[in-house]
Design an enzyme around this catalytic site. Structure first.
Site, PDB file in Angstrom:
ATOM      1  N   LYS A  23      -1.328  -7.566  -9.427  1.00 54.43           N
ATOM      2  CA  LYS A  23      -2.336  -7.493  -8.360  1.00 54.43           C
ATOM      3  C   LYS A  23      -1.904  -6.394  -7.396  1.00 54.43           C
ATOM      4  O   LYS A  23      -1.078  -6.602  -6.522  1.00 54.43           O
ATOM      5  CB  LYS A  23      -2.465  -8.816  -7.600  1.00 54.43           C
ATOM      6  CG  LYS A  23      -3.710  -8.803  -6.720  1.00 54.43           C
ATOM      7  CD  LYS A  23      -3.573  -9.551  -5.424  1.00 54.43           C
ATOM      8  CE  LYS A  23      -2.830  -8.862  -4.348  1.00 54.43           C
ATOM      9  NZ  LYS A  23      -3.474  -7.657  -3.746  1.00 54.43           N
ATOM     10  N   GLU A  37       8.910  -3.725  13.178  1.00 54.28           N
ATOM     11  CA  GLU A  37       8.850  -2.639  12.200  1.00 54.28           C
ATOM     12  C   GLU A  37       7.586  -1.841  12.530  1.00 54.28           C
ATOM     13  O   GLU A  37       6.474  -2.357  12.415  1.00 54.28           O
ATOM     14  CB  GLU A  37       8.750  -3.199  10.781  1.00 54.28           C
ATOM     15  CG  GLU A  37       8.733  -2.112   9.720  1.00 54.28           C
ATOM     16  CD  GLU A  37       8.368  -2.627   8.332  1.00 54.28           C
ATOM     17  OE1 GLU A  37       7.402  -3.378   8.202  1.00 54.28           O
ATOM     18  OE2 GLU A  37       9.060  -2.234   7.373  1.00 54.28           O
ATOM     19  N   PHE A  74       0.810  -1.227   0.000  1.00 61.07           N
ATOM     20  CA  PHE A  74       0.000   0.000   0.000  1.00 61.07           C
ATOM     21  C   PHE A  74       0.842   1.276   0.000  1.00 61.07           C
ATOM     22  O   PHE A  74       0.332   2.353  -0.284  1.00 61.07           O
ATOM     23  CB  PHE A  74      -0.937   0.021   1.228  1.00 61.07           C
ATOM     24  CG  PHE A  74      -0.265   0.466   2.510  1.00 61.07           C
ATOM     25  CD1 PHE A  74      -0.108   1.825   2.794  1.00 61.07           C
ATOM     26  CD2 PHE A  74       0.241  -0.455   3.412  1.00 61.07           C
ATOM     27  CE1 PHE A  74       0.539   2.247   3.955  1.00 61.07           C
ATOM     28  CE2 PHE A  74       0.886  -0.045   4.574  1.00 61.07           C
ATOM     29  CZ  PHE A  74       1.038   1.306   4.845  1.00 61.07           C
ATOM     30  N   ARG A 114      -5.697  -1.912  -0.956  1.00 57.84           N
ATOM     31  CA  ARG A 114      -5.968  -0.681  -0.201  1.00 57.84           C
ATOM     32  C   ARG A 114      -5.745   0.569  -1.048  1.00 57.84           C
ATOM     33  O   ARG A 114      -6.188   1.653  -0.690  1.00 57.84           O
ATOM     34  CB  ARG A 114      -5.066  -0.636   1.028  1.00 57.84           C
ATOM     35  CG  ARG A 114      -5.271  -1.884   1.886  1.00 57.84           C
ATOM     36  CD  ARG A 114      -4.760  -1.677   3.259  1.00 57.84           C
ATOM     37  NE  ARG A 114      -3.501  -2.349   3.476  1.00 57.84           N
ATOM     38  CZ  ARG A 114      -2.849  -2.313   4.626  1.00 57.84           C
ATOM     39  NH1 ARG A 114      -3.331  -1.613   5.633  1.00 57.84           N
ATOM     40  NH2 ARG A 114      -1.724  -2.962   4.771  1.00 57.84           N
ATOM     41  N   CYS A 167       9.526   1.896   3.280  1.00 61.14           N
ATOM     42  CA  CYS A 167      10.375   0.765   3.679  1.00 61.14           C
ATOM     43  C   CYS A 167      11.803   1.241   3.917  1.00 61.14           C
ATOM     44  O   CYS A 167      12.599   0.535   4.516  1.00 61.14           O
ATOM     45  CB  CYS A 167      10.361  -0.315   2.621  1.00 61.14           C
ATOM     46  SG  CYS A 167      11.133   0.209   1.111  1.00 61.14           S
TER      47      CYS A 167
END
Ligand code: NAD
Length: 521
Positions: free
Chosen positions: A196, A405, A172, A200, A304
């Site tokens: 795919k 995380e 997302f 969200r 990330c």
């Protein structure tokens, strides 16, 4: 200050239900070049994270719809593979131009569904656009190797050929950049694709599919299905899909890698992270604290490569109050408000999870010296999933807030007495996505880049995401699989090598029958 930029419903992909009291519209599937309404009974609601207003409903694709997408990709492959590499590159180049022209619209869709600020959403599109630029150079990237005269009249050469149908599963947090890490390079190499997107944040991908169609990508070359677990398992199991690219959290990433490779597929899987900044006392203080503040709290920490852990070495620990002052000045608001620094986090569930982790820090003995849990925002956004910048000090590696995380605007601060101690601490963390050192010592920076066991290192630079002529090289717990995304390794992932050994002569002189293993020489 809360003047909103109207982000919604300005293009024709979404299906408007003007009769519906919700004014909601359903996200379509993209199969064989057509935007199709799903026949499913199962829908996921996408809500604007700043308001909880319904933005769109995403279909959980039926088995037949997913099969139709793969069938279209299988059927389109021979014609697309045989389209000249220059013509494929031209189509990717058209896509590049169209993305550039539509940057603001794509960014607005991202802000509406994902929550990040508009300038940050533009960065999301731009960093993806760079990969499209890279992919438009596919001819030179795909070139094989040649060697003349490996024996008399004998030459060897190799080709990098496409695999067939490839698939991508995206998270997302970068609704445009991460799909753009995947399908443009894959199709530039002559593959066909089933994407795919994250259920969200579907609309950036749908917009990109529309641009791909306008750019001249033939029907069936790019297809989009929606769904979650079942769609992912379908992709892992379908025998026609040769390779899977995944970016997201650990659980799904490991599962997809295991299930996909068991079924004989190539898998590249980028997963979670805990990115450390190491701050040495000889660093340029202001620039370092600016960089740290932006990289910890930008995108509300939902990158990330966010710097989510800071290791202050020696006297640098005294700089924390100045860091807090900077963090306090950041404006928390809807991502569509001009001047916003942090938008909301993705969902109420995510907000609750982050609140709980902040509480564990208190319970486990750390100090929450800046607590964003009770942040106030404009009344219009009272229902938004907002969390303000949060700074936790006195953190040790055994604490929950260090081990997990957090994926929110929370910076955990640790102390080290020396550079060696900092390196040791970071190398013990299971993740290896990114790190940054701040110092004015070339020797310290050189030692760090050499000894740190992390795949992407910044020196006086936060968020060191490599440009697409390199690759995204997260390591250890942050990556599992065959080849990294984009760069030369990305082309290797989306191609297989065929080597040809040829023997052309202009005579027919027999040299006898040889039954031993042929030796060239
Ligand atoms: P996620 O793993 O929840 O979702 C990613 C994709 O996997 C989605 O398409 C989702 O539908 C699917 N999925 C989710 N749960 C699944 C399950 N149980 N089985 C099968 N499929 C499933 O990740 P997210 O929350 O969307 O994204 C955030 C995560 O992604 C963070 O951990 C972040 O660090 C990571 N991330 C990593 C990188 C990188 O390059 N290393 C980049 C961006 C994000």
């Amino acid at each position: 200050s809360s003047k909103l930029i109207n982000t919604s419903r300005f293009f024709g992909i979404r299906n408007f239900h003007s009769s519906s009291s919700l004014l909601a519209h359903n996200t379509k599937l993209f199969i064989n070049g057509q935007f199709i309404e799903s026949k499913t009974k199962d829908w996921v609601e996408v809500k604007n994270p700043a308001t909880q207003e319904l933005v769109t409903r995403v279909p959980i694709s039926t088995k037949d719809e997913m099969q139709a997408a793969v069938d279209a990709a299988v059927a389109a492959f021979p014609g697309w593979r045989d389209t000249s590499v220059s013509n494929r590159a031209r189509i990717i180049n058209n896509l590049r131009v169209l993305i550039n022209q539509n940057m603001d619209k794509i960014a607005a869709l991202i802000t509406e569904e994902q929550g990040k600020t508009l300038p940050d959403a533009k960065g999301d599109v731009f960093r993806g656009l760079e990969v499209v630029e890279h992919a438009s150079n596919v001819a030179s990237l795909m070139m094989g190797e040649t060697m003349e005269n490996v024996s008399k009249n004998v030459d060897i050469y190799s080709y990098n050929q496409p695999l067939g149908v490839c698939a991508g599963i995206t998270p997302f947090n970068f609704p445009a950049m991460i799909p753009l890490w995947m399908f443009p390079l894959a199709i530039a190499c002559g593959n066909t694709y089933v994407l795919k997107p994250s259920e969200r944040v579907p609309s950036a991908s749908m917009f990109l599919a529309d641009l791909a169609k306008q750019a001249g990508v033939p029907d069936g070359v790019l297809n989009i299905i929606h769904g979650s677990k079942d769609a992912v398992n379908f992709i892992c199991d379908d025998p026609n899909i040769r390779a899977i690219s995944f970016v997201g959290a650990d659980h799904a990433g490991k599962h997809i890698h295991d299930r996909g490779t068991k079924n004989g597929k190539r898998v590249q899987s980028n997963m979670a992270a805990k990115n450390h900044a190491t701050i040495l006392p000889d660093a340029a203080k202001d620039r370092t604290l600016d960089a740290l503040t932006g990289a910890a709290f930008g995108a509300s920490g939902q990158r990330c490569m966010a710097l989510s852990a800071a290791v202050f070495v020696g006297e640098a620990n005294n700089w924390i109050p100045e860091l807090v002052e900077r963090a306090k000045k950041l404006k928390v608001a809807s991502g569509a408000c001009p001047g916003a620094d942090l938008g909301p986090v993705i969902s109420p569930e995510s907000k609750n999870r982050i609140h709980k982790i902040i509480q564990t820090a208190i319970d486990e003995g750390a100090n929450v010296i800046l607590d964003g849990r009770n942040v106030t925002v404009d009344d219009k956004f009272a229902k938004g999933n907002f969390i303000g910048p949060t700074i936790i000090t006195g953190v040790t590696p055994n604490m929950t807030c260090y081990k997990e995380e957090i994926f929110g605007p929370v910076l955990v601060c640790l102390k080290a007495d020396s550079l060696d101690e900092a390196i040791k601490l970071i190398n013990k963390n299971p993740y290896g996505n990114g790190t940054a050192i701040f110092t004015n010592s070339g020797a310290a920076a050189r030692k760090y880049q050499h000894e740190i066991d992390v795949g992407q290192v910044g020196i006086n630079l936060p968020i060191p995401v490599p440009l697409p002529f390199f690759s995204f090289t997260g390591s250890r717990g942050s990556f599992v699989g065959a080849n990294h995304f984009y760069g030369k390794t990305g082309v290797q992932f989306y191609t297989q090598i065929k080597t040809i050994t040829s023997n052309w002569r202009d005579d027919d002189v027999s040299s006898g029958v040889a039954t031993h293993m042929p030796i060239l020489g």
